[in-house]
Design an enzyme around this catalytic site. Structure first.
Site, PDB file in Angstrom:
ATOM      1  N   ASP A  46       0.842  -1.203   0.000  1.00 30.85           N
ATOM      2  CA  ASP A  46       0.000   0.000   0.000  1.00 30.85           C
ATOM      3  C   ASP A  46       0.875   1.251   0.000  1.00 30.85           C
ATOM      4  OD1 ASP A  46      -2.902   1.129   0.672  1.00 30.85           O
ATOM      5  OD2 ASP A  46      -1.441   2.265   1.850  1.00 30.85           O
ATOM      6  N   TYR A  51       3.154   9.845  -0.701  1.00 28.76           N
ATOM      7  CA  TYR A  51       4.241   9.258   0.115  1.00 28.76           C
ATOM      8  C   TYR A  51       5.616   9.464  -0.546  1.00 28.76           C
ATOM      9  CZ  TYR A  51       0.370   6.624   2.351  1.00 28.76           C
ATOM     10  OH  TYR A  51      -0.804   6.253   2.967  1.00 28.76           O
ATOM     11  N   LYS A  76      -2.791   5.759  -4.459  1.00 26.07           N
ATOM     12  CA  LYS A  76      -3.914   6.677  -4.194  1.00 26.07           C
ATOM     13  C   LYS A  76      -3.697   8.008  -4.900  1.00 26.07           C
ATOM     14  CE  LYS A  76      -3.699   4.691   0.459  1.00 26.07           C
ATOM     15  NZ  LYS A  76      -2.271   4.585   0.825  1.00 26.07           N
ATOM     16  N   HIS A 109      -7.640   9.357  -2.063  1.00 26.53           N
ATOM     17  CA  HIS A 109      -6.960   9.358  -0.757  1.00 26.53           C
ATOM     18  C   HIS A 109      -7.810  10.010   0.352  1.00 26.53           C
ATOM     19  CE1 HIS A 109      -2.585   9.190   0.896  1.00 26.53           C
ATOM     20  NE2 HIS A 109      -3.453   8.998   1.863  1.00 26.53           N
ATOM     21  N   LEU A 191      -1.950  -0.220  14.006  1.00 25.49           N
ATOM     22  CA  LEU A 191      -1.302  -0.313  15.334  1.00 25.49           C
ATOM     23  C   LEU A 191      -1.347   1.036  16.048  1.00 25.49           C
ATOM     24  CD1 LEU A 191       1.869  -2.302  14.142  1.00 25.49           C
ATOM     25  CD2 LEU A 191      -0.195  -3.241  15.243  1.00 25.49           C
ATOM     26  N   ILE A 229      -2.882  -3.026   7.064  1.00 21.52           N
ATOM     27  CA  ILE A 229      -1.689  -2.684   6.263  1.00 21.52           C
ATOM     28  C   ILE A 229      -0.612  -2.076   7.170  1.00 21.52           C
ATOM     29  CG2 ILE A 229      -2.709  -2.473   3.962  1.00 21.52           C
ATOM     30  CD1 ILE A 229      -3.195   0.513   4.538  1.00 21.52           C
ATOM     31  N   LYS A 231       2.828  -0.898   8.861  1.00 16.49           N
ATOM     32  CA  LYS A 231       4.121  -0.441   8.331  1.00 16.49           C
ATOM     33  C   LYS A 231       5.223  -0.739   9.337  1.00 16.49           C
ATOM     34  CE  LYS A 231       7.397   2.965   8.729  1.00 16.49           C
ATOM     35  NZ  LYS A 231       8.075   3.410   9.983  1.00 16.49           N
ATOM     36  N   VAL A 233       9.847  -0.613   9.267  1.00 15.40           N
ATOM     37  CA  VAL A 233      11.119  -0.706   8.536  1.00 15.40           C
ATOM     38  C   VAL A 233      12.051  -1.697   9.225  1.00 15.40           C
ATOM     39  CG1 VAL A 233      11.050   1.597   7.495  1.00 15.40           C
ATOM     40  CG2 VAL A 233      12.028   1.318   9.789  1.00 15.40           C
ATOM     41  N   ARG A 237      10.107  -7.067  12.810  1.00  9.79           N
ATOM     42  CA  ARG A 237       8.696  -6.674  12.977  1.00  9.79           C
ATOM     43  C   ARG A 237       7.894  -6.943  11.697  1.00  9.79           C
ATOM     44  NH1 ARG A 237       9.591  -0.747  15.725  1.00  9.79           N
ATOM     45  NH2 ARG A 237       9.989  -1.463  17.864  1.00  9.79           N
ATOM     46  N   ASN A 241       4.650  -9.274  12.098  1.00  9.72           N
ATOM     47  CA  ASN A 241       3.293  -8.773  11.840  1.00  9.72           C
ATOM     48  C   ASN A 241       2.502  -9.684  10.909  1.00  9.72           C
ATOM     49  OD1 ASN A 241       3.931  -6.639  13.481  1.00  9.72           O
ATOM     50  ND2 ASN A 241       4.246  -5.168  11.816  1.00  9.72           N
TER      51      ASN A 241
HETATM   52  N1  LIG Z   1      -5.219   6.343   3.706  1.00  9.25           N
HETATM   53  C1  LIG Z   1      -4.632   7.113   4.577  1.00  9.25           C
HETATM   54  O1  LIG Z   1      -4.989   8.306   4.731  1.00  9.25           O
HETATM   55  C2  LIG Z   1      -3.530   6.571   5.400  1.00  9.25           C
HETATM   56  C3  LIG Z   1      -3.033   7.305   6.495  1.00  9.25           C
HETATM   57  C4  LIG Z   1      -2.003   6.735   7.252  1.00  9.25           C
HETATM   58  C5  LIG Z   1      -1.505   5.482   6.923  1.00  9.25           C
HETATM   59  N2  LIG Z   1      -1.995   4.814   5.841  1.00  9.25           N
HETATM   60  C6  LIG Z   1      -1.475   3.477   5.454  1.00  9.25           C
HETATM   61  O2  LIG Z   1      -1.461   2.637   6.608  1.00  9.25           O
HETATM   62  C7  LIG Z   1      -0.146   2.112   6.783  1.00  9.25           C
HETATM   63  C8  LIG Z   1       0.125   1.852   8.258  1.00  9.25           C
HETATM   64  O3  LIG Z   1      -0.093   3.010   9.023  1.00  9.25           O
HETATM   65  P1  LIG Z   1       1.059   3.756   9.821  1.00  9.25           P
HETATM   66  O4  LIG Z   1       2.342   3.557   9.127  1.00  9.25           O
HETATM   67  O5  LIG Z   1       0.609   5.163  10.027  1.00  9.25           O
HETATM   68  O6  LIG Z   1       1.003   3.095  11.280  1.00  9.25           O
HETATM   69  P2  LIG Z   1       1.056   1.624  11.916  1.00  9.25           P
HETATM   70  O7  LIG Z   1       1.270   0.594  10.880  1.00  9.25           O
HETATM   71  O8  LIG Z   1      -0.113   1.544  12.817  1.00  9.25           O
HETATM   72  O9  LIG Z   1       2.343   1.731  12.855  1.00  9.25           O
HETATM   73  C9  LIG Z   1       3.634   1.882  12.339  1.00  9.25           C
HETATM   74  C10 LIG Z   1       4.559   2.111  13.535  1.00  9.25           C
HETATM   75  O10 LIG Z   1       4.524   0.954  14.374  1.00  9.25           O
HETATM   76  C11 LIG Z   1       5.826   0.418  14.504  1.00  9.25           C
HETATM   77  N3  LIG Z   1       5.669  -1.034  14.472  1.00  9.25           N
HETATM   78  C12 LIG Z   1       5.288  -1.792  13.412  1.00  9.25           C
HETATM   79  N4  LIG Z   1       5.248  -3.090  13.740  1.00  9.25           N
HETATM   80  C13 LIG Z   1       5.611  -3.170  15.036  1.00  9.25           C
HETATM   81  C14 LIG Z   1       5.774  -4.248  15.933  1.00  9.25           C
HETATM   82  N5  LIG Z   1       5.565  -5.510  15.549  1.00  9.25           N
HETATM   83  N6  LIG Z   1       6.172  -3.966  17.207  1.00  9.25           N
HETATM   84  C15 LIG Z   1       6.401  -2.698  17.589  1.00  9.25           C
HETATM   85  N7  LIG Z   1       6.256  -1.631  16.784  1.00  9.25           N
HETATM   86  C16 LIG Z   1       5.872  -1.863  15.513  1.00  9.25           C
HETATM   87  C17 LIG Z   1       6.632   0.969  13.355  1.00  9.25           C
HETATM   88  O11 LIG Z   1       7.990   1.108  13.730  1.00  9.25           O
HETATM   89  P3  LIG Z   1       9.252   0.767  12.763  1.00  9.25           P
HETATM   90  O12 LIG Z   1       8.881   1.127  11.355  1.00  9.25           O
HETATM   91  O13 LIG Z   1      10.328   1.635  13.349  1.00  9.25           O
HETATM   92  O14 LIG Z   1       9.536  -0.697  12.934  1.00  9.25           O
HETATM   93  C18 LIG Z   1       5.997   2.331  13.153  1.00  9.25           C
HETATM   94  O15 LIG Z   1       6.511   3.265  14.064  1.00  9.25           O
HETATM   95  C19 LIG Z   1       0.738   3.199   6.177  1.00  9.25           C
HETATM   96  O16 LIG Z   1       2.058   2.773   5.942  1.00  9.25           O
HETATM   97  C20 LIG Z   1      -0.041   3.536   4.925  1.00  9.25           C
HETATM   98  O17 LIG Z   1       0.197   2.546   3.939  1.00  9.25           O
HETATM   99  C21 LIG Z   1      -2.998   5.333   5.084  1.00  9.25           C
END
Ligand SMILES: NC(=O)c1ccc[n+]([C@@H]2O[C@H](COP(=O)([O-])OP(=O)(O)OC[C@H]3O[C@@H](n4cnc5c(N)ncnc54)[C@H](OP(=O)(O)O)[C@@H]3O)[C@@H](O)[C@H]2O)c1
Length: 274
Positions: A46, A51, A76, A109, A191, A229, A231, A233, A237, A241
């Site tokens: 995604d 981005y 998007k 988006h 998350l 979805i 995220k 790096v 993890r 996940n």
């Molecule tokens: N449509 C929209 O408007 C919109 C908005 C926001 C996001 N998104 C999509 O949703 C995806 C995910 O959202 P997000 O990136 O905001 O947040 P997320 O996936 O909820 O959280 C990512 C954060 O959690 C950490 N993390 C991931 N797996 C972990 C684990 N197993 N244990 C501990 N920490 C963990 C990551 O750290 P590290 O990377 O440092 O490991 C990062 O800081 C985005 O990448 C994007 O594709 C869409």
């Protein structure tokens, strides 16, 4: 699509229930992160024009050993590109950066209701669908009234609505509106950007299953039928996940996580974001 369960969308296309999100991954690191994810077993990626890392996704796809028809790629259209002609141009630019002839899923988006263009933008997505340039079209951050306005056009119904959902912000009304229209809820920031992983209720469930807090939260999502979805790096993890399909939360455990609702929005409100 490997070992990951798939969800069948309202047009018959299947999407893996878990994908790899690349928001906030710098362009220079994106190819490596996506390659790690593909090697771990992810088949869905995604991204979004905003981005600024579609080229990095494309680089990883070009060097991937996974056949194209086993991959599911989402991007998007950004707010500035809304409008019929603008969206068609934005799609060409995104697919060029991704190096793809055909996309799997294209999303609006944000509805940006003040711009008043999301219905014209939707018509452009329908055109891309009928031209065979994309296999499925959907929306993101649409409130029930925006989704109904699209459905009222009487054309294609979005396959997904990608919205912010996690234990601290469950958006039950929006999820119900999605379901009523046959639209699958795809949870972004599943998350809560790691903000719910130290919650005592999550930790208790994690201990009971000998799993990590992130696995428990992702399991809570998928057990309720949502696409997630996450995220990361961090290679460990990224792999962790994905390992959420071999255990099950009890009804009480699901309810304990449901109880964490706190109106904890991390992103903007869709009515006010332009
Ligand atoms: N449509 C929209 O408007 C919109 C908005 C926001 C996001 N998104 C999509 O949703 C995806 C995910 O959202 P997000 O990136 O905001 O947040 P997320 O996936 O909820 O959280 C990512 C954060 O959690 C950490 N993390 C991931 N797996 C972990 C684990 N197993 N244990 C501990 N920490 C963990 C990551 O750290 P590290 O990377 O440092 O490991 C990062 O800081 C985005 O990448 C994007 O594709 C869409």
């Amino acid at each position: 699509m490997g070992d990951t369960p798939v969800i069948t969308l309202n047009n018959g296309v299947t999407i893996p229930q878990i994908g790899f999100g690349v928001f906030q991954i710098p362009e220079a690191q994106t190819a490596a992160a996506v390659t790690t994810a593909l090697e771990a077993g992810y088949r869905s990626i995604d991204t979004a024009a905003i981005y600024h890392n579609e080229s990095g996704v494309g680089a990883a796809l070009r060097s991937a050993v996974v056949p194209r028809d086993e991959l599911f790629i989402t991007t998007k259209v950004w707010n500035n590109d809304q409008g019929y002609d603008e969206t068609l141009r934005a799609f060409d630019a995104s697919t060029a950066r991704l190096g793809l002839d055909r996309l799997d899923l294209y999303l609006i988006h944000w509805p940006t209701p003040k711009r008043g263009k999301y219905l014209d933008t939707w018509r452009a997505l329908e055109r891309l669908l009928s031209d065979g340039r994309v296999r499925a079209i959907g929306v993101s951050n649409f409130l029930p009234e925006h989704l109904r306005a699209v459905a009222d056009l009487g054309g294609t119904v979005p396959v997904v609505n990608q919205i912010e959902v996690h234990p601290a912000l469950q958006q039950r009304d929006a999820q119900a509106a999605n379901s009523e229209l046959g639209v699958v809820t795809e949870a972004w920031s599943p998350l809560a950007q790691a903000g719910v992983l130290d919650d005592p209720a999550v930790l208790r469930v994690a201990t009971a299953h000998d799993r990590t807090p992130a696995q428990v939260v992702l399991r809570w999502h998928v057990q309720q039928g949502r696409i997630v979805i996450p995220k990361s790096v961090t290679p460990s993890r990224i792999a962790e996940n994905l390992r959420i399909f071999d255990f099950e939360l009890t009804a009480d455990e699901l309810a304990a996580i449901d109880a964490l609702e706190s109106d904890g929005r991390t992103g903007p409100h869709p009515d006010h974001f332009n």
